[in-house]
Each structure stands twice: as structure tokens, then as C-alpha cells.
Design a protein around this motif. Structure first.
Motif, short mmCIF file in Angstrom:
data_model
loop_
_atom_site.label_atom_id
_atom_site.label_comp_id
_atom_site.label_asym_id
_atom_site.label_seq_id
_atom_site.Cartn_x
_atom_site.Cartn_y
_atom_site.Cartn_z
N ASP A 116 55.93 80.50 59.30
CA ASP A 116 56.84 81.56 59.77
C ASP A 116 58.11 81.67 58.93
O ASP A 116 59.06 82.36 59.30
N ARG A 118 60.20 79.23 58.25
CA ARG A 118 61.17 78.16 58.52
C ARG A 118 60.90 76.96 57.61
O ARG A 118 59.78 76.74 57.16
N ASP A 162 49.56 72.13 66.87
CA ASP A 162 50.51 72.61 67.88
C ASP A 162 51.95 72.35 67.44
O ASP A 162 52.84 73.17 67.64
N LEU A 165 53.15 74.62 64.50
CA LEU A 165 53.22 76.04 64.86
C LEU A 165 54.07 76.28 66.10
O LEU A 165 54.11 77.39 66.63
N ASP A 166 54.76 75.26 66.57
CA ASP A 166 55.60 75.38 67.76
C ASP A 166 56.69 76.42 67.56
O ASP A 166 57.28 76.53 66.47
N ASP A 167 56.95 77.19 68.61
CA ASP A 167 57.97 78.24 68.53
C ASP A 167 59.35 77.67 68.23
O ASP A 167 60.17 78.31 67.57
N GLU A 168 59.63 76.47 68.76
CA GLU A 168 60.92 75.82 68.50
C GLU A 168 60.72 74.75 67.44
O GLU A 168 59.94 73.82 67.63
N PRO A 169 61.38 74.85 66.30
CA PRO A 169 61.10 73.92 65.20
C PRO A 169 61.53 72.49 65.51
O PRO A 169 62.50 72.25 66.23
#
Length: 480
Positions: A116, A118, A162, A165-169
Motif C-alpha cells: 500500500d 507504506r 495478515d 497487510l494489516d490496515d494499521e502498520p
């Protein structure tokens, strides 16, 4: 590939075969499908559970072939395999002939870091024959105490996919890697990594001790800050010497003795650091007390030192090492105290499923009534028995390959009384505990450290440990 470099693969329309349903295959298939790949899952089994899993994937538009894990699907450009699939399977031989690369789920997770945009979280990686899960969980506890967002992931049962690819880094990941996973992860490059120990294990999968060690040693490839090795196990230091690392990466040893420069060790009950200090020739930094470690068995102190070394390599302050170790609680069935009955201590180390783990467990107590046996997985027991003979009060044997241990006891500890239980029903463990209690004297430890796998009698080592704990508690109730 550098430790922070991200691989940019165009997944749209890419033909990917996922080998194996299960804890790694299903998430990999879902993720790849979501990225636009054309996914085919192949699986050896065709049972009811597999059919249910297949139906769920097929509802998403993923092709699933049950009962045929040997044939390479047409147009395959990449295989992503479950870590346990052996390298000599026909599917992989066909892939090699066709020039198709094979990745494991760990390799896939590595390639998807930073998808993404990041900055990807660095990996602090741990492998070894024994102690991996405990060390990784200790490391995560230390990192959390330092205020970092982290997770213990990988072979520990938490999906690396998981995590990446977690929404919160995450700030940093504590990653447990098995030899299987490392075999299928050619590009992984950790910030720092540790090999805790090396002993024969999974040789039926790897083919030889040399191949097993080489796969373990891959964890050091490309390390940027520290390669952490066990001073008491020279084979781990040999792997550091053979690794191709980034310039400036250091070899850091851990030892239960007084540490030399570039080592962590123990002095008068204190864990000290002579590696990550300004003047390691003359200075040492106190990190924690041995009493902060639960339980303070020698091999667990070694685990704590390895975790501390990786945390210090990442820049964690000494106070966080202490606080993290104090907060850590071991998983069940790992040298777990169950009860004290009539001045005899009962310890559950059902997780000691090989001789190396059992050796560490047996070294932690004296005198011992040892409960052992199960599936030997090709192991021999002479070295284990000869090393522990002086500490054995008695032995209770159970399980399919108990005769192998009995023969080693006859050779190396003929004076030690042995109870041989032939029964394999659900009451066998209860009888084993009662027989052990009959052999024990006040001050002794009854130790379940089977040195064998559990599947001859139990679903897994957890169920074996639970059976032991239930039997001990029943005995305790009778002694109230």
C-alpha cells in the motif's frame, strides 16, 4: 534484495497455483485472488473438510482441484506452497522442469510488504530446533514494553500475510520461522535474526542434517544489523560465518556464562549486555535478573538472552528488556508447573517432542522421575539417557517407541528402575502419573518430557499435556 526493498509483482491475470488447503493455503489463495491473480488450488486430500473449504473458495471464483496435488496446472507461472509440502513432491519436480518458481507463504508475505506504499515493518526472525515460540513471544513482550506496535507471527500460528497487510502498520515484527518455511523463502532478509540451536529433526523432510542446517542458516542471509548465535552450540556460529550479510552486520553471541565482547550472558544472576554498549571491551549493561524469567530453567534463560539480543539490535532500551521479560508468561505445556504433592513437584513439558528439547528439560531438575515415550520420528536416545542418568530416580515409559528408550536406559542407566506401560488407552497417562508418584521421594520432580511426538496416543502434544495435568490434579485431590 535489501531488508526494506519491496518486490513489485504485477498480479493482475498472473496464473498462480496454491499447493495445499489449510492455515497457510487458504489465506494465500484469498489474498492472491483479491490482487487479481488467476488462482488454482491443488490439494492431496479429498475429505469432507477439504470439500467444504473448496466450496468456499470456489464461491469466490477460485479453482480448486481436490485429490490431485501432483500435477502442475497448465499455464502456472508461480507456485505458492504450504510449508510442510516436501521438496521432492512431483508437483515441484514438474515446476522445476518447467522453470516455474516455488514460494512459501512466508516468501509471499515478504513480497507483499509495503503493497500500500507504506514503509514495511522490519522483521526480527527466530529459528532453531527448540525454543522458537517462547523466544519470539518473549521478544514481542519486550518490544511491546518499549512502546512499539508489534506482533509474534509466522510459525507461531499467526499469519504473516495478515500482519503485512494489516490496515494499521506495525513498527516491527517478531517472526518465528521453521526450517520448512525457510526452505521456501529465498528472498527473506531480516533486520536481525537468531538461530537458537541445531539438533537432528525433520530429517525425513530435509533429507540430511546438512540440508536441515542449511535451511535454518538461511535466516541469516542479508541480515543488516545482527546475526545472533548460541555460544554453547558452535554449529549456529558456523552458520553465521557462512551467511552473506549486509556490510556492518555483526555476529552477536548469547551464553549462560560470563559474556565476552559482542555477547550477552549472565553474571551473578544478572542478564548483561556486552554487545550493544559504547565500550564493549570494558563495559557491560545490566538488562534483567534471572528471577525475572518464568520459569528460570537454563534453556529458558538462553531463550531470554536471544530475545534480548534481537531487541537490543533493534535499539530497545534496557528497562524495556526487563519489563518485557517480567510481563512474559510461557505457553502451556512448556516446563509448566502443575502441582506439588507430598513434597514432589510435577512438571508438564509435553512440548519436549524431540531429544534436544527433552535434554534441556532434564537438565533443569534433579532428582527426576521421568515420564517419556511416544513416536520417536527416527531419533536415537543413547546420548540423551547417558547425559541424564545421574539425575534419574526412575522412569515411566509409554507409547509406541518406548522400547527404544528402554534399551538406551539398559545400556546407560541399568540401575534406574523402569516401569514399562504397554497400554495406549485414555487411562494410560493416569497410570503413568501414579507409577511415577510411587517411584518419587520428597524433593523429587516428576517430569513429563517425552522426547517423542504424541500422535500415537494423543491428537497433539497439547492433549498429552492436558492428560498429564488432569492426572496430577486427580492425584492431588486424593492427597488433600
Amino acid at each position: 534484495m535489501g531488508s526494506q526493498e519491496v518486490s513489485n509483482v504485477d498480479w493482475q491475470g498472473k496464473h498462480v497455483t496454491v499447493a495445499g488447503l489449510g492455515v497457510s493455503g487458504i489465506p494465500a489463495a484469498r489474498v492472491l485472488h483479491g490482487l487479481g491473480a488467476l488462482v488454482t488450488v491443488v490439494n492431496d486430500g479429498d475429505d469432507e473438510r477439504s470439500r467444504t473449504q473448496a466450496a468456499e473458495l470456489e464461491a469466490l471464483g477460485i479453482t480448486v482441484r481436490l485429490g490431485d496435488g501432483a500435477t502442475l496446472p497448465e499455464s502456472t507461472e508461480l507456485i505458492v506452497t504450504a510449508p510442510g509440502w516436501k521438496p521432492d513432491k512431483p508437483l515441484f519436480l514438474a515446476a522445476a522442469e518447467a522453470g516455474v518458481p516455488v514460494w512459501g507463504d512466508v516468501e509471499l508475505a515478504w513480497r507483499l510488504r509495503g503493497l500500500d506504499g507504506r514503509k514495511p515493518a522490519p522483521w526480527l526472525a527466530v529459528t532453531g530446533t527448540n525454543g522458537k515460540t517462547t523466544t519470539v513471544r518473549m521478544l514481542a513482550s519486550i518490544l511491546e514494553a518499549a512502546g512499539l506496535r508489534t506482533a509474534a507471527v509466522g510459525n507461531i500460528g499467526v499469519s504473516l500475510l495478515d500482519a503485512v497487510l494489516d490496515d494499521e502498520p506495525y513498527d516491527v515484527l517478531a517472526v518465528e520461522l521453521s526450517s520448512y518455511q525457510l526452505h521456501w523463502a529465498p528472498s527473506v532478509r531480516a533486520h536481525s535474526a537468531a538461530v537458537l540451536n541445531l539438533a537432528p529433526d525433520h530429517l525425513d523432510w530435509h533429507g540430511s542434517m546438512e540440508a536441515y542446517a542449511a535451511d535454518k542458516g538461511h535466516v541469516y542471509e542479508g541480515n543488516s544489523v545482527a546475526c545472533v548465535y548460541n555460544v554453547a552450540d558452535p554449529a549456529t556460529e558456523d552458520l553465521v560465518r557462512e551467511a552473506d550479510v549486509e556490510e556492518g552486520c555483526r555476529a552477536i553471541g548469547f551464553t549462560l556464562a560470563t559474556p565476552g565482547p559482542s555477547q550477552l550472558g549472565v553474571v551473578d544472576g544478572i542478564l548483561v549486555d556486552r554487545a550493544f554498549v559504547a565500550n564493549r571491551q570494558k563495559q557491560a549493561q545490566e538488562l534483567a535478573e534471572v528471577a525475572d524469567i518464568d520459569p528460570p530453567a537454563p534453556h529458558n534463560i538462553a531463550n531470554a538472552l536471544a530475545a534480548a539480543a534481537l531487541a537490543r539490535a533493534y535499539g530497545v532500551e534496557p528497562a524495556a528488556v526487563r519489563d518485557g521479560l517480567r510481563a512474559f508468561r510461557p505457553d502451556p505445556h512448556r516446563i509448566e508447573h502443575v502441582a506439588d504433592i507430598a513434597s514432589v513437584t510435577y512438571i508438564d513439558d509435553s512440548k519436549a517432542t524431540n531429544t534436544h528439547a527433552a535434554e534441556a528439560s532434564l537438565a533443569s531438575y534433579d532428582p527426576i522421575v521421568w515420564i517419556a515415550g511416544g513416536l520417536a520420528k527416527g531419533a536415537t536416545f543413547d546420548e540423551l539417557v547417558s547425559g541424564a542418568a545421574a539425575r534419574l530416580r526412575g522412569v515411566v515409559l509409554m507409547g509406541a517407541d518406548r522400547e527404544l528408550i528402554r534399551e538406551a536406559l539398559a545400556r546407560h542407566a541399568p540401575e534406574v528402575p523402569v516401569v514399562d506401560l504397554a497400554r495406549t488407552d485414555t487411562g494410560a497417562m493416569s497410570e503413568a502419573v501414579r507409577e511415577a508418584a510411587g517411584l518419587a521421594r520428597p524433593g523429587d520432580t516428576v517430569l513429563l518430557a517425552p522426547a517423542c511426538a504424541s500422535m500415537d496416543m494423543f491428537v497433539n502434544y497439547n492433549k498429552r499435556g492436558e492428560a498429564f495435568a488432569d492426572a496430577v490434579r486427580a492425584l492431588a485431590a486424593e492427597n488433600v
